[in-house]
Design a protein around this motif. Structure first.
Motif, PDB file in Angstrom:
ATOM      1  N   PRO A   1      -3.062  -0.234   8.820  1.00 42.68           N
ATOM      2  CA  PRO A   1      -4.347  -0.911   8.652  1.00 42.68           C
ATOM      3  C   PRO A   1      -4.668  -1.233   7.202  1.00 42.68           C
ATOM      4  N   GLU A   2      -4.294  -0.341   6.270  1.00 42.12           N
ATOM      5  CA  GLU A   2      -4.665  -0.581   4.876  1.00 42.12           C
ATOM      6  C   GLU A   2      -3.832  -1.701   4.261  1.00 42.12           C
ATOM      7  N   ARG A   3      -2.583  -1.852   4.696  1.00 44.54           N
ATOM      8  CA  ARG A   3      -1.735  -2.923   4.142  1.00 44.54           C
ATOM      9  C   ARG A   3      -2.171  -4.283   4.670  1.00 44.54           C
ATOM     10  N   VAL A   4      -2.579  -4.342   5.915  1.00 44.95           N
ATOM     11  CA  VAL A   4      -3.077  -5.605   6.457  1.00 44.95           C
ATOM     12  C   VAL A   4      -4.343  -6.018   5.729  1.00 44.95           C
ATOM     13  N   ALA A   5      -5.264  -5.055   5.524  1.00 47.73           N
ATOM     14  CA  ALA A   5      -6.514  -5.361   4.844  1.00 47.73           C
ATOM     15  C   ALA A   5      -6.270  -5.826   3.415  1.00 47.73           C
ATOM     16  N   ALA A   6      -5.180  -5.388   2.809  1.00 48.99           N
ATOM     17  CA  ALA A   6      -4.866  -5.793   1.438  1.00 48.99           C
ATOM     18  C   ALA A   6      -4.138  -7.128   1.387  1.00 48.99           C
ATOM     19  N   LEU A   7      -4.025  -7.802   2.528  1.00 47.79           N
ATOM     20  CA  LEU A   7      -3.386  -9.115   2.620  1.00 47.79           C
ATOM     21  C   LEU A   7      -1.911  -9.037   2.251  1.00 47.79           C
ATOM     22  N   ASP A   8      -1.263  -7.973   2.697  1.00 38.30           N
ATOM     23  CA  ASP A   8       0.156  -7.788   2.459  1.00 38.30           C
ATOM     24  C   ASP A   8       0.944  -8.678   3.412  1.00 38.30           C
ATOM     25  N   ALA A   9       1.718  -9.616   2.878  1.00 35.14           N
ATOM     26  CA  ALA A   9       2.430 -10.580   3.723  1.00 35.14           C
ATOM     27  C   ALA A   9       3.427  -9.896   4.642  1.00 35.14           C
ATOM     28  N   THR A  10       4.098  -8.866   4.128  1.00 37.51           N
ATOM     29  CA  THR A  10       5.073  -8.152   4.958  1.00 37.51           C
ATOM     30  C   THR A  10       4.378  -7.471   6.127  1.00 37.51           C
ATOM     31  N   ALA A  11       3.228  -6.854   5.837  1.00 37.49           N
ATOM     32  CA  ALA A  11       2.479  -6.181   6.899  1.00 37.49           C
ATOM     33  C   ALA A  11       1.985  -7.188   7.926  1.00 37.49           C
ATOM     34  N   LEU A  12       1.523  -8.340   7.476  1.00 37.41           N
ATOM     35  CA  LEU A  12       1.038  -9.368   8.404  1.00 37.41           C
ATOM     36  C   LEU A  12       2.157  -9.834   9.325  1.00 37.41           C
ATOM     37  N   LYS A  13       3.352 -10.014   8.768  1.00 35.54           N
ATOM     38  CA  LYS A  13       4.477 -10.451   9.584  1.00 35.54           C
ATOM     39  C   LYS A  13       4.866  -9.400  10.613  1.00 35.54           C
ATOM     40  N   SER A  14       4.590  -8.147  10.310  1.00 33.41           N
ATOM     41  CA  SER A  14       4.975  -7.085  11.228  1.00 33.41           C
ATOM     42  C   SER A  14       3.994  -6.923  12.385  1.00 33.41           C
ATOM     43  N   VAL A  15       2.773  -7.458  12.252  1.00 35.88           N
ATOM     44  CA  VAL A  15       1.779  -7.269  13.316  1.00 35.88           C
ATOM     45  C   VAL A  15       1.421  -8.560  14.039  1.00 35.88           C
ATOM     46  N   VAL A  16       1.736  -9.716  13.451  1.00 34.31           N
ATOM     47  CA  VAL A  16       1.388 -10.994  14.076  1.00 34.31           C
ATOM     48  C   VAL A  16       2.627 -11.594  14.714  1.00 34.31           C
ATOM     49  N   ARG A  17       2.518 -11.905  16.013  1.00 31.87           N
ATOM     50  CA  ARG A  17       3.648 -12.480  16.745  1.00 31.87           C
ATOM     51  C   ARG A  17       3.635 -14.003  16.570  1.00 31.87           C
ATOM     52  N   THR A  18       4.593 -14.481  15.826  1.00 35.81           N
ATOM     53  CA  THR A  18       4.631 -15.904  15.481  1.00 35.81           C
ATOM     54  C   THR A  18       4.663 -16.803  16.701  1.00 35.81           C
TER      55      THR A  18
END
Length: 381
Positions: A235-252
């Motif tokens: 949760p903290e990496r997503v909130a920090a706008l971490d691109a790697t974290a976003l790619k790991s939780v969002v299904r393209t």
């Protein structure tokens, strides 16, 4: 023989009179059936054209109806709604009093004063719940600056990480909003309407203005687009706008459908305003309905809010309230078939005696000639 002919004539006369009475009943129903049939047929033909459906709905509003709605909106006061009814009346060519137009103009000027706009902007920026265009601008600025999405993703994400009940829709939309802002993914539709749609849907959810059907559809789309199990771990990496974290939780591969829905909300806001968007999110019964409202907004612009307020889903779809017109159309079809059948039966009944006479004439004459040709005593033997 004369008695039989007389009985047959009486039967024909009774039948003709009965058919004339039935035909008269059909003719008497014509003033009721014809307009109903016309409305029903037009409604059926327009069922796949939301803009045409809106036109048919607007035709049911008279100048007096629109004047009354404007008065009610001004009494609230609701300048946006009053202006929308004025636009609807003008589009239909209805005459509205000049004094009433002046009051609407004054109400708009007051609602759009600098102080009021600053207050709405600040409320939208802080709460993310827009009520009007300045409020939406505030909410959108907060989300475009990622502050609003970070705020929501952090709050709901930590709830999820601690095993508490989180608002999946707010959390999922915030995560998608961060992904759009970061440019991590290309969504269905232009980025600006999608970004606007995220802010609008989150605001409607917070304000309790999201319909149950549309909310359920959006939650399904969010669950398909966002991996909540993975989100629980970062949760903290997503909130920090971490691109790697976003790619790991969002299904393209699943994000495009959600993007189209959010883009529809953004389109409504751009064409018809924030109030119309909030109203559409309240009355739409699913994502397909929201797409239909977007088509209405593109065609009707500022009239959209008045149409949604007056008719709800009936402004863009066939609902129970207008389904009666379809039944009237079917009843009118039955009436037409019955009238034609009755007229045909009447014509047949009137012409049948003539046909019988024509068939009977040659055979009778032939019988008389044969009798005359027999010898007078031919039967005595």
């Amino acid at each position: 023989m004369p008695f039989q002919a007389k009985g047959e004539s009486r039967r024909i006369m009774i039948r003709v009179l009965a058919l004339l009475g039935l035909l008269g009943a059909f003719a008497g129903a014509l003033p009721v059936m014809l307009p109903a049939a016309k409305s029903g047929v037009r409604l059926v033909m327009a069922r796949d054209d939301p803009a045409r459906m809106a036109d048919l709905a607007a035709e049911r509003l008279s100048a007096e109806d629109i004047r009354r709605e404007i008065e009610a909106a001004l009494a609230t006061p609701d300048a946006d709604l009053a202006a929308s009814y004025v636009a609807l009346g003008d589009a239909r060519g209805l005459a509205l009093p000049a004094e009433l137009r002046a009051r609407v103009t004054a109400a708009e000027a007051d609602a759009h004063s600098t102080w009021q706009q600053m207050r709405s902007f600040g409320a939208g920026l802080l709460t993310g719940t827009p009520e009007d265009l300045p409020g939406f601008a505030g909410a959108a600025v907060g989300d475009f600056m990622v502050w609003g999405d970070i705020r929501d993703a952090t709050r709901e994400g930590w709830k999820l990480a601690r095993g508490e009940e989180a608002d999946e829709l707010i959390l999922g939309l915030s995560t998608v909003g961060l992904a759009v802002t970061a440019g991590t993914y290309a969504l269905g539709g232009a980025p600006a309407p999608v970004r606007a749609g995220v802010s609008l849907v989150k605001g409607a959810k917070r304000a309790g203005r999201l319909s149950a059907g549309l909310g359920a559809g959006l939650v399904r789309s969010v669950r398909e687009s966002v991996d909540f199990a993975a989100l629980r771990r970062v949760p903290e990496r997503v909130a920090a706008l971490d691109a790697t974290a976003l790619k790991s939780v969002v299904r393209t591969e699943r994000l495009r459908d959600l993007g189209r829905v959010l883009s529809d909300a953004g389109t409504i806001e751009a064409k018809a305003g924030t109030r119309a968007t909030m109203e559409s999110l309240k009355v739409a019964d699913g994502t397909a309905d929201l797409s239909r409202v977007a088509r209405v907004a593109e065609a009707k612009g500022p009239q959209t809010l008045a149409l949604l307020k007056s008719f709800g889903r009936g402004a863009f779809a066939v609902t129970g309230a207008v389904l009666g017109l379809v039944w009237w159309g079917l009843l009118a079809l039955v009436w037409l078939v019955g009238a034609i059948s009755t007229f045909n039966a009447l014509v047949v009944s009137l012409l049948r005696p003539l046909w019988r006479r024509r068939r009977r004439g040659p055979s009778t004459a032939h019988g008389r000639m044969s009798a005359a040709a027999l010898p007078s005593g031919g039967l005595s033997h």
